[in-house]
Structures are given as structure tokens and as C-alpha cells.
Design a protein around this motif. Structure first.
Motif: not given
Lengths: 396, 396
Positions: A296-302, A308-309, A314-317, A346-348
Motif C-alpha cells: 500500500g505504499v505506492s502512489h498514482p504518480s509512481l 510509462i517506463s 524498462l523496469k521501475s520501482k 514522457l515523464l517530464e
């Protein structure tokens, strides 16, 4: 006029955030984003402090700052001197609990112990600049602390030429931990250890911090979502879930523990091709994020960073406490510059802040001045100075 | 002219998909979306079959279909008769491996065993309609199988008035499992059990399927992402991850196992307010999805369902194999009609197909005909017939 540049990296947690609270192993690495300090003697028995990142420019008279008599174990730090801390807080007089007040008190606390008569007779200017965002979970305060410790130890001759490298970094680490205590009260010691030693480490609550053997430097895109972290809230939320469903959460924490262990295994495998290593490392990144999201510690932005990645393979955490803050995206060696540029763009476009950086690079280092005469001048050519072979001395 | 409507629900997996492959407990529940069949005798010794959902309307002469002599244990099913199956496939002659061919063969296999001389002398019409999408992991074939078994058992007097309800549902369940075997080869037996018994069940590979005691019917929004499921691919991907990182994946599977156990605990807690029960159930939904995503079986479309529903405070998880297929969104009792409408609208704007439904409702049932004279007529008033108290007889 002795003058030294010192430099130290930030840190990121690679695996194990949150689980570490429950006694599990976590893995952290030094971050390619660094802080730089310049220390140089003056002649007027003053201490000039310039910390533009926290809007602090001030000079204190040497005589106003108490200096400690030698103690048993000198020059290794004695137990925290709380009375001295209170005294310094009054002298520094920058209010309480602000970053700049804490930074100045930490500096003065080390000054008070480490400054020799010879340097006290001259005075010195000390300035720090950092590429690390403050309060983003990237170890900016530890990086600052390591710069301070390295600079004052070097200036005062405590890092003598010919001194064993292990002893040097141990001394820097111990003093930067003192500075961290001044700033944070009860730091874990991870951040200053990573910043001092560089590379990557594994750690467990209450146990010795161990370097991760064979760790190879990795490229990452570091994305600051600009959503403020709320470390305490996230830690409390995991705690609540754990209290409600301990039989579910405990094996999840065990799984996270084993991600660090698997990471260690990866880097210790003889003859594992780097491409395979990176693919498997990416899978661990993916699984660890999934487990954090499940806690439960993620966030929509994450999740947006992940979305996107992952579209570009690409793998993100998330890294750190989550609920906002930063995400790491692994850039495998085979990923093209164009792909990285597209992901970044895309992230920016989402309002995030992206920096290409590395994890696992060198720790604290010293450069005997040769060329630049100020931090600002140095930073304007940072890449050239740092990467193109000035004679940084790392304690490794 | 005896005629019966039979009805049976679909199923959804609530918790434990994928983990069940590794011997962990999973939880499934009956779905509010149901299949309906109408069986009525004719007078011309023919079998008229109408399965509009698979474009099948056909009539067979009674004499063309072989009927089995009574066997030991009659009317409980004997071991699968592979020779009979081959024979029926030729007689039915609808090609191989298509849904409609399998459906017709399953019907004829049960007909061959269950039809009495009395019914064979008359013939009958059998039609089925289903609200369940085919191939979406919602147990449409089991629901069909249960309708067939219930209809043929009832028509031929094997579910005699006064027969114990437990015995009735056991008989239906055993025969629907036979039909599932005809359709699937090696079914787990979960789907037909849930469809027969209704409510929710817990199950483990190779062990007895247990009803989940105290389970209360729950409202869900069922979203079909319309991204085709690839069950085998997803199962193989989890297997690969498990082979690569067994020490990481095993505790994740354990955690999923404990989600079903925690779900059972929730429903067995005396005096737990329903609002609290639903909140905690929602947390288990969230955690289970996270773990599935961590296992790599989510899909951008499923994450989109999570993103949209979570913006409105609702908890969702994928159900079934993942990589597409369906998601379940829990509708707590306090969620307003407007909120549900908004979520639905947002999801449908993404091209998804949404249905408000429930999980944990009644299993198979029979309605002695009284009013409607065809399945089509029945379905045009389904809600009224089903919900407004026609005298369905459930085997519960």
C-alpha cells in the motif's frame, strides 16, 4: 593556503524499504548525484560558512565557538555531547529544526572536536553545494555530513598522507555519523556509510552494515514525482496492515528480504553475463515494486512512472518510503539513448523531474585544489572535473 | 407436459489464482451472472437443442443417440466412458474442439446415461441462454454443465420430491463434473462445485473443496477489459519467475495462501460489523492484486481499472489468470449509486465492459414452469422472474 575539494554521493535504497523496519535485509547504493565542498584556510580567525542550497552565508568568529579538549580515543568521536549541542545551537542562533540550522550546528559540532590549534589560528571558509534534492530520501543530509567530516578531518591533518585507506574511511564514516546524529537525532547509519564507502551495501536493523560484494555500477533514470513523501504516514500504514493481517504481511516481508539475498547472489555469480545480470536485476526491481504496492505504499504518480517506463520495456520501482517521492528506472546497457530520451520526455510531460544517474559509484573523495577556486566555478564544470580524471582520492 | 427452468451461476476467483497451482488455498464465489435453461418434453421422440449463445439449433432423432444400460451406483456417474464419447462426437458431428461441439457432446453424454425409457419415448427440447461471457474465466462452461445436469436429472425424475437437498446437489455436482470433463478434459471441479452450491468455497489442489462458512453476498463491479486472457502464458510466466527466484516467489505464494485464510477469518468473526468486514475485505483485494502484479500477471488494462476505481475509493483486483480478462471492483454498502455510475462510465470510456453483479449468491436451482414458455421470454423479464420471488428451488 591549504584548500581541498571534498565530494560524496547520495544514496538510494535499491531493495527492502519498509521491510527493513521489520528486521529484514535491505540493499542501498551510492547515487551518482553528489555533494561537493570546498574548504580553505583564511587568515583572520573566522569561520566563513556558505551553504547556498539552504540559503546560508555567514561568518562566525573563531573565539565564539567552544573547542573541546582532547579525549580518550582522539581523533575518533567521543559519545554525543548533548550539552555542547545545546550550546552550539545558541551560538549558531538560526532557529530550530530548520535544515540550515541543523547543517550549521552539525558543522560546528565537528569543528569543535576536530579543529587543531594551527587551523584555529587561521580560520577557514567552508562551502557546500549539492546536486541532491533535499528531503527526497536520497541521503542529501548524509552526503552533506560526509563532506563536512571529510573536509574538517583533512584540513586538520587527521587524514594523514600514508594513513591506511580503511582507517581513513572508517574515521570519515564515524564523524559523518556524528553529524547525522546532530541533524536527525537517531539516524540508521546507512546513509553516511553508503556516502562514505560508495558501491552498495546490505543492512539489517541492529546489525553491521555489509558491503555488497561484486556490485557493479548500474545506470538508472531517477524520477522525482514531486509528490511529497510522507515517510511516517507510509510506515504507519504498513504497520496497520501488518497488525491487521500479520500472516499475510509477514511472508511478503520475507519475500522482500529474499530479494536482497537474490540480488547478492546475482552479483556473486561467476561468469554471469552482464546482460543477463541486468535482466534479472530488472525482474527483482519489478517484483519489489509489486510487493511495495501490495503493502500500500505506492502512489498514482509512481504507478505512472511504471506505466510509462514499462511501455518502453524498462523496469521501475519506487525508492524510499513511497507514497510519492522518487522512482528508479533501470537503464540496461542495451537501452538506446533515444529510448532514454523518450522516457524522460514522457515523464517530464507528467510534471516529474528526471535525472540520468548511476548507482554504485565511488564514495567520499578529496581533491587537492588544482584549477578551480570556488565551488561555483567547480560545479559549472562538474562533469569535466569529476569524470575526466582529476586526481580524486577516494578512500577505497 | 413436464417443463422446468433451471438456473446456475458463474464463478469468480476471489483470492488465490496462480498460487493454487503451487498447492496454496484459493477462494472462489458464485457470480450473480447466471445461465438459464428450459427443458420440456415433446411427443415425437426427438431431442431439440437450442444454444443460441454458441449458434447451435439442431434436432436429433432419439434413436440415433445410444443409451447406456444401468450400471452399478446408478444414478451416480460411472467412470468416464471414452468409447461413448468418441461415438457421440461422430453422431453430433459438429467438428472438434469448438464450444458448440463440446456443449452438444456433453449434453448427449449426460442424456445417454440419465434418460429414462419414459422420457425417451417422448423426446424433449432443451435450450440454454447465459449472461456469462464465454472464455472470460467466469465459469460459463461449468454454469452450462450444471444447467444440463440439473435439467436432465430433474426431467428424468432423478431429483425426486423429498430427496435430501444435500443428496440432490451432490448428484448435480457429480454429473456437471462429468459434463465439464467432456468439455475440458481435466477440469479442477471448482467451477461446477461453485455453480452447483453457490456461496463461496475454498480449495486446494488435490483436496476436498470446502464451503466458506458465514460468507455473505458481496456486490462487485465486474469489468471485462476485453484484452484476451492467455492463461497458459501467464501460468508459464509465473513458473519462470518461480524457477529463477524460488526464495522470493515462495513466500509471495504463502502470502496469497494467507489471504484466503484471512478472508475465512473475516467471515467467521462473530459480531464484526458489515462495514468493517467490507473495508477489510477490500484491503485483502488490494493486497492480493498487488501480489499478482508482483508475480507479473497484471496488464496495463487491469492497472487502468485499478487506477480509475481507486480514484473513487474503490478496491479492485484482477480475477483469474490475468494478463487481461476481468477485474473485480468491490462495491461496499456505503458506495452511492452515483459513484458506481461514474466508475462504470469511466471504465466504459476505456473500452471496457462493466456489469454490476454480486458474488456469493445462490447456486443451481429449478423453477417449475409457471408463466414464461420460452427462455427468450424468460430472459426478457429475468430480473423480475429471478429476483421477485418466483419459487426457485435451490439445493441449499
Amino acid at each position: 593556503m591549504p584548500s581541498y575539494f571534498t565530494s560524496s554521493p547520495g544514496k538510494v535504497i535499491l531493495f527492502g524499504e519498509h521491510a527493513v523496519v521489520y528486521g529484514k535485509v535491505a540493499t542501498a547504493g551510492s547515487l551518482g548525484l553528489r555533494s561537493y565542498s570546498l574548504v580553505q584556510t583564511r587568515t583572520d580567525r573566522a569561520i566563513g560558512v556558505s551553504l547556498p542550497d539552504v540559503q546560508l552565508t555567514r561568518t562566525w568568529a573563531m573565539n565564539d565557538i567552544p573547542r573541546q579538549a582532547r579525549w580518550e580515543g582522539y581523533p575518533y568521536p567521543p559519545p554525543m555531547n548533548e550539552a555542547l549541542l545545546e550550546q552550539l545551537a545558541k551560538i549558531v542562533n538560526l532557529g530550530t529544526q530548520t535544515n540550515r540550522s541543523q547543517a550549521a550546528i552539525a558543522l560546528m559540532y565537528l569543528h569543535s572536536h576536530l579543529t587543531t590549534d594551527e587551523i584555529a589560528d587561521k580560520g577557514y571558509d567552508f562551502s557546500v553545494r549539492s546536486n541532491l534534492p533535499v528531503g527526497a530520501g536520497l541521503g542529501s543530509s548524509a552526503s552533506y555530513s560526509v563532506c563536512v567530516a571529510t573536509a574538517l578531518l583533512k584540513l586538520n591533518g587527521h587524514l594523514a598522507v600514508g594513513m591506511d585507506a580503511i582507517a581513513q574511511r572508517d574515521l570519515v564514516n564515524q564523524w559523518s555519523f556524528q553529524a547525522e546524529k546532530v541533524i536527525h537525532g537517531n539516524p540508521s547509519g546507512i546513509d553516511n556509510t553508503v556516502s562514505t564507502f560508495g558501491g552498495a551495501v546490505m543492512f539489517k536493523k541492529g546489525e553491521k552494515i555489509e558491503p555488497l560484494p561484486g556490485f557493479q555500477s548500474l545506470r538508472f533514470l531517477l524520477t522525482n514525482t514531486r509528490v511529497p513523501r510522507e515517510t511516517q504516514v507510509q510506515v504507519a500504514n504498513v504497520r496497520k496492515l501488518w497488525e491487521k493481517f500479520p500472516t499475510v504481511v509477514n511472508p511478503m516481508l520475507d519475500a522482500i528480504n529474499e530479494i536482497s539475498a537474490s540480488c547478492k547472489d546475482l552479483f556473486s555469480q561467476q561468469g554471469l553475463e552482464r546482460a543477463h545480470l541486468l535482466t534479472q536485476f530488472g525482474e527483482l526491481v519489478d517484483v519489489n515494486h509489486g510487493l511495495l504496492a501490495a503493502l500500500g505504499v505506492s502512489h498514482p504518480s509512481l504507478e505512472k512512472v511504471r506505466e510509462i517506463s514499462s511501455k518502453l520495456g524498462l523496469k521501475s520501482k519506487l525508492t524510499g518510503a513511497g507514497g510519492g517521492g522518487c522512482a528508479l528506472t533501470l537503464i540496461r546497457d542495451d537501452v538506446s539513448t533515444e529510448t532514454v530520451a523518450v522516457v524522460k520526455q514522457l515523464l517530464e510531460a507528467e510534471g516529474f523531474n528526471c535525472m540520468e544517474t548511476s548507482v554504485g559509484g565511488p564514495g567520499a573523495g578529496i581533491l587537492t585544489l588544482n584549477g578551480p577556486t570556488s565551488i561555483t566555478e567547480f560545479l559549472s564544470h562538474e562533469k569535466a572535473y569529476f569524470e575526466q580524471g582529476l586526481d580524486w582520492k577516494y578512500f577505497v
